[in-house]
Design a protein around this motif. Structure first.
Motif, PDB file in Angstrom:
ATOM      1  N   UNK A   4     -29.890   5.450  13.655  1.00 32.88           N
ATOM      2  CA  UNK A   4     -29.018   4.202  13.393  1.00 32.88           C
ATOM      3  C   UNK A   4     -28.056   3.764  14.439  1.00 32.88           C
ATOM      4  N   UNK A   5     -27.882   4.810  15.217  1.00 32.73           N
ATOM      5  CA  UNK A   5     -26.687   4.798  16.152  1.00 32.73           C
ATOM      6  C   UNK A   5     -25.206   4.555  15.342  1.00 32.73           C
ATOM      7  N   UNK A   6     -24.832   5.172  14.415  1.00 34.21           N
ATOM      8  CA  UNK A   6     -23.763   5.116  13.310  1.00 34.21           C
ATOM      9  C   UNK A   6     -23.187   6.478  13.251  1.00 34.21           C
ATOM     10  N   UNK A   7     -22.381   6.744  14.353  1.00 34.34           N
ATOM     11  CA  UNK A   7     -21.770   8.168  14.121  1.00 34.34           C
ATOM     12  C   UNK A   7     -21.086   8.312  13.121  1.00 34.34           C
ATOM     13  N   UNK A   8     -20.963   9.557  12.433  1.00 31.19           N
ATOM     14  CA  UNK A   8     -20.193  10.009  11.153  1.00 31.19           C
ATOM     15  C   UNK A   8     -19.517  11.182  11.391  1.00 31.19           C
ATOM     16  N   UNK A   9     -18.560  11.285  12.134  1.00 30.71           N
ATOM     17  CA  UNK A   9     -17.941  12.489  12.361  1.00 30.71           C
ATOM     18  C   UNK A   9     -17.469  13.435  11.429  1.00 30.71           C
ATOM     19  N   UNK A  10     -17.084  12.733  10.143  1.00 38.38           N
ATOM     20  CA  UNK A  10     -16.903  13.500   8.988  1.00 38.38           C
ATOM     21  C   UNK A  10     -17.998  14.086   8.552  1.00 38.38           C
TER      22      UNK A  10
END
Length: 366
Positions: free
Chosen positions: A191-197
Motif C-alpha cells: 500500500x506504500x503506507x509505512x508503519x514504523x511502529x
C-alpha cells in the motif's frame, strides 16, 4: 451455495504421494465448502462455533485450492463482524443466530491472524479492490493487538469481556502474532503506507520469542509451544533445527502423528499438519511428508479429518468431530510441499519483513 466442481488437474498441486490424491483433495475442499455458511462464515463444523483464527485458516485453504470467491466471502464476513475497536470476539454461534458472539473475550492472536489470510488472498488473486476493502480492517486489527504490547515486546493474551487487559503472554499466540505482523508489514509496503511502529513491534516481539522465554507463560507441555516459534518464523536456521530436535521424541509418535500435550496419549491432526508446515519451512520436506503420511488414519470417507486419536487404553478417535481447521491445516501443508506460490511465500517467510530488532546485550536463548 454450490460446492466445488473443480475440473481434473486444477488441484494437482494438492496431490501428494502417500498423503493425498487429487480426487481426495477435491473431496476435502468440498467438505470445507459444505460447512461454510451462505454469509461466508466457516464454523468448526455445522452446529458448532466459529472463531476468527480457524475461520481464516479455512479461508486460506480454500484459496490454495482455487476457491477464491469462497475465500473472499469468508473475509467479507470478517469485515462485517469486526468490532468498532478493531477486534473480534473469541467465538460466534453457528446456526440461525449466527451473528451472536458466544465468548466476549477478544484474543490477540485471533485478531492478528486476518493479516496473514488477507496477504495470502492478495498474493493468490492480485485483487486490488479486495486489498482496498480489507486494508482498513487489517490496520485496525493490528493497532488493537499492539495496544496489548508489553515493554519487553511480548503481546498480552487477550482482553476480558469488560475490556480488562490480560498481560500474560503465550508463546504460541505471540509466535502467531509475529507472523501476522510480518504479513501486515508486507501489506503496508504494498500500500506504500509505512508503519514504523509496527516495524518496531515486530522486531521486539521476534526478539522476545527468540531470546526471552521468561517473558511467556510456561506451556511447554503443549506441542504448539515447541514448534510455533519455528512455524511463525521467529526461529530459523540452526536455532529452529535445534529446537525441533530437542522436542522430537517428546511430541512425535511414529506412525500416528504429533501429541497435543504430554503426557496425554492423544495425537491431533492440526498439530501434526502445523509441524509438517514448520518442517517444510526449515527445508526438511522429507520429515514433513512422513508426518503428513502418519495421520492418514484420521481421514474420514467424506474427505474431512478427525480432530484427534487416543492411542492407549481403548484406542479411539476423540473428540467425535471433523473440523474445518484440521482439514485446512492439511491442505495448507500439502500446498506448501506442492509449491503453491502464495502459500510458500506466506509460510516460507523469506521475503516477509522482520521489523526492527532492539539493541539487547542479552544472550540469545532459545
Amino acid at each position: 451455495m454450490t460446492l466445488s466442481s473443480a475440473e481434473p488437474g486444477r488441484m494437482r498441486h494438492l496431490a501428494l504421494p502417500g498423503v493425498l490424491t487429487e480426487r481426495q483433495a477435491r473431496d476435502t475442499v468440498a467438505g470445507i465448502r459444505a460447512v461454510q455458511r451462505p454469509d461466508g462464515a466457516i464454523p468448526w463444523f455445522r452446529g458448532h462455533h466459529l472463531d476468527p483464527w480457524d475461520h481464516v485458516e479455512a479461508a486460506m485453504a480454500l484459496d490454495a485450492a482455487g476457491e477464491h470467491a469462497a475465500a473472499a466471502s469468508a473475509y467479507a464476513w470478517l469485515a462485517a463482524h469486526q468490532n468498532d475497536d478493531g477486534s473480534w470476539y473469541a467465538s460466534y454461534q453457528d446456526g440461525p443466530d449466527g451473528q451472536r458472539p458466544l465468548d466476549l473475550h477478544r484474543e490477540s492472536n485471533f485478531c492478528a491472524y486476518p493479516a496473514v489470510g488477507v496477504w495470502h488472498h492478495y498474493l493468490v488473486t492480485g485483487d486490488d479492490a479486495f486489498l482496498d476493502a480489507m486494508w482498513p480492517v487489517v490496520r485496525a486489527a493490528v493497532d488493537w493487538v499492539l495496544a496489548l504490547r508489553a515493554p519487553g515486546g511480548q503481546i498480552g493474551w487477550k482482553r476480558e469481556a469488560d475490556g480488562t487487559p490480560v498481560h500474560d503472554a503465550l508463546l504460541t499466540g505471540c509466535s502467531s502474532v509475529y507472523h501476522a505482523l510480518r504479513c501486515a508489514l508486507a501489506l503496508a509496503a504494498e500500500r506504500d503506507e509505512p508503519h514504523p511502529e509496527w516495524e518496531l513491534a515486530a522486531g521486539a516481539l521476534g526478539h522476545a520469542i527468540h531470546a526471552h522465554p521468561e517473558r511467556f507463560l510456561d506451556k511447554s507441555r503443549y506441542s504448539m509451544d515447541w514448534y510455533y516459534p519455528v512455524l511463525g518464523g521467529a526461529l530459523t536456521g540452526a536455532d529452529a533445527k535445534s529446537r525441533i530436535e530437542e522436542g522430537w521424541n517428546t511430541f512425535v509418535v511414529p506412525g500416528l502423528g504429533v501429541r497435543c500435550v504430554v503426557p496425554n496419549p492423544w495425537v491431533t491432526g492440526g498439530e501434526s499438519c502445523e509441524l509438517a508446515l514448520a518442517l517444510w519451512a526449515m527445508g526438511e520436506s522429507g520429515r514433513a511428508l512422513d508426518i503428513l503420511g502418519s495421520i492418514r488414519h484420521l481421514r474420514h470417507d467424506d474427505g474431512m479429518y478427525w480432530t484427534g486419536y487416543v492411542y492407549e487404553g481403548e484406542p479411539a478417535v476423540w473428540p467425535a468431530e471433523r473440523t474445518t481447521w484440521t482439514a485446512a491445516s492439511l491442505l495448507l501443508a500439502v500446498a506448501a510441499l506442492g509449491g503453491h506460490e502464495a502459500t510458500t511465500a506466506v509460510f516460507g517467510g523469506g521475503r516477509l519483513p522482520r521489523g526492527v530488532e532492539p539493541d539487547c546485550p542479552c544472550p540469545q536463548a532459545r
